[in-house]
Design an enzyme around this catalytic site. Sequence first.
Site, short mmCIF file in Angstrom:
data_model
loop_
_atom_site.label_atom_id
_atom_site.label_comp_id
_atom_site.label_asym_id
_atom_site.label_seq_id
_atom_site.Cartn_x
_atom_site.Cartn_y
_atom_site.Cartn_z
N ALA A 145 0.89 -1.10 0.05
CA ALA A 145 0.05 -0.03 0.12
C ALA A 145 1.09 1.24 0.08
O ALA A 145 1.41 1.73 1.12
CB ALA A 145 -0.83 0.14 1.21
N GLY A 146 1.06 1.75 -1.13
CA GLY A 146 1.69 3.06 -1.36
C GLY A 146 0.70 4.31 -1.59
O GLY A 146 0.29 4.65 -0.58
N GLN A 349 24.73 18.63 -16.54
CA GLN A 349 25.08 18.63 -17.84
C GLN A 349 26.23 19.80 -17.98
O GLN A 349 27.50 19.54 -18.53
CB GLN A 349 24.16 18.87 -18.74
CG GLN A 349 24.27 18.68 -20.19
CD GLN A 349 24.67 17.15 -20.39
OE1 GLN A 349 24.14 16.40 -19.72
NE2 GLN A 349 25.07 16.94 -21.69
N GLU A 376 4.78 11.38 -0.61
CA GLU A 376 3.65 12.47 -0.22
C GLU A 376 3.02 12.96 -1.58
O GLU A 376 2.23 13.99 -1.62
CB GLU A 376 4.17 13.81 0.28
CG GLU A 376 4.75 13.63 1.66
CD GLU A 376 5.22 14.95 2.67
OE1 GLU A 376 4.29 15.85 2.42
OE2 GLU A 376 6.22 14.93 3.06
#
Length: 392
Positions: A145-146, A349, A376
């Site tokens: 469960a994210g 870069q 979040e």
Amino acid sequence: MKRSPPSGGRISRVTRAVGLDLAWPFFEAHHSSVAAAAAALCDTLQPIDHEDEDAACRALVAAMGKAGLLTLSAPTDGPHDVRALAITRERLAYHSGLADFAFAMQGLGFGPVMVAGTETQKAEWGARVRGGSAIAAFALTEPGAGSDAARVATRATRDGSDWLIDGEKTYISNGPIADIITLFARTSDEGARGLTAFILPANTPGLSVAERIAVVAPHPLARLRLDSVRLPDSARLGEVGEGFTIAMATLNIFRVTVGAAALGLARRALDEAIAFASQRPLGNAMLVDNAVTQDRIGTMATRIDAAALLIARAAWAKDTQDGDHRRSAAMAKLEATEMAQQVIDSAVQLHGGLGVTVGARVEALYREIRALRIYEGASEVQRMIIARTLLK
């Protein structure tokens, strides 16, 4: 090889025209003192030992508590000043990603207590969290469960007047060092509406660190196991079944400030790029005199200011306007984190081979920014929030 990015220190040129500008009408007079306090703290911080992130985080939290900065994360009364949080996170992140992390987690970890705690609960932990003697954590994410909190499987069941809690939480920031954890567990099978919030002291029997988790930008992170953890009903935050609402209310306070942290990282990358390009010979001139370099720097600065305006608007709306501000917060978090990833990539870069050398500041920034696009509320989730509020 464990990477140990440098933290703090000054660079030869400072681009003060970008980022959160306190002269904008979104801010009030007292926000200048907030910015000054954050900057003053950064000037006093010792170089961070990234070989021992536990000790580094404890030292950072203690320093912030001593300086009074944590009263922003856990105010003694009234709601959070989201603009002050954003200003502070931008300044701290510019100095050190780990310093920003330490500050933010005190707020996020104690946020559910501020949102739904009783006066007794706030008093029991508030002074310690504000003073930096108690470290806070926020435990919602699980192996299965994210972003989808409805799939939380950790279960709290009644046992007389107590609760017995079993399950696992993962990717818990401050998990290995926390003193107080705000925990979300399932008390019914009604999806997201079946979650309840609890205050979990970290020394509670049955709670253990199952695994330390190493990530690209080192900080204390762990998988936690709960094996018949017993809590009294007085540890419950809010009513049974209100856990999801409490979690989202907390995340909505701090979501804008994630964008502010990204802004601080991006500002540092731009300043590092300008300083490097100003000192790097290219033909008979310097790299900064090259038209391609100037085009890149102009794009970086413009995107930083655009994101800063979204952050300032969202924080101002949260502080001063009633109503639902999820869309403006999602826009701010989305644009700032995606912008910062691209700005930092451009700085790498411009640095050429030095940009990917371990120990270079831009190399550390490249690792520090990546998680902000995930935690979040991942960028994809922010786009869904924006779209759904428009399509209602």
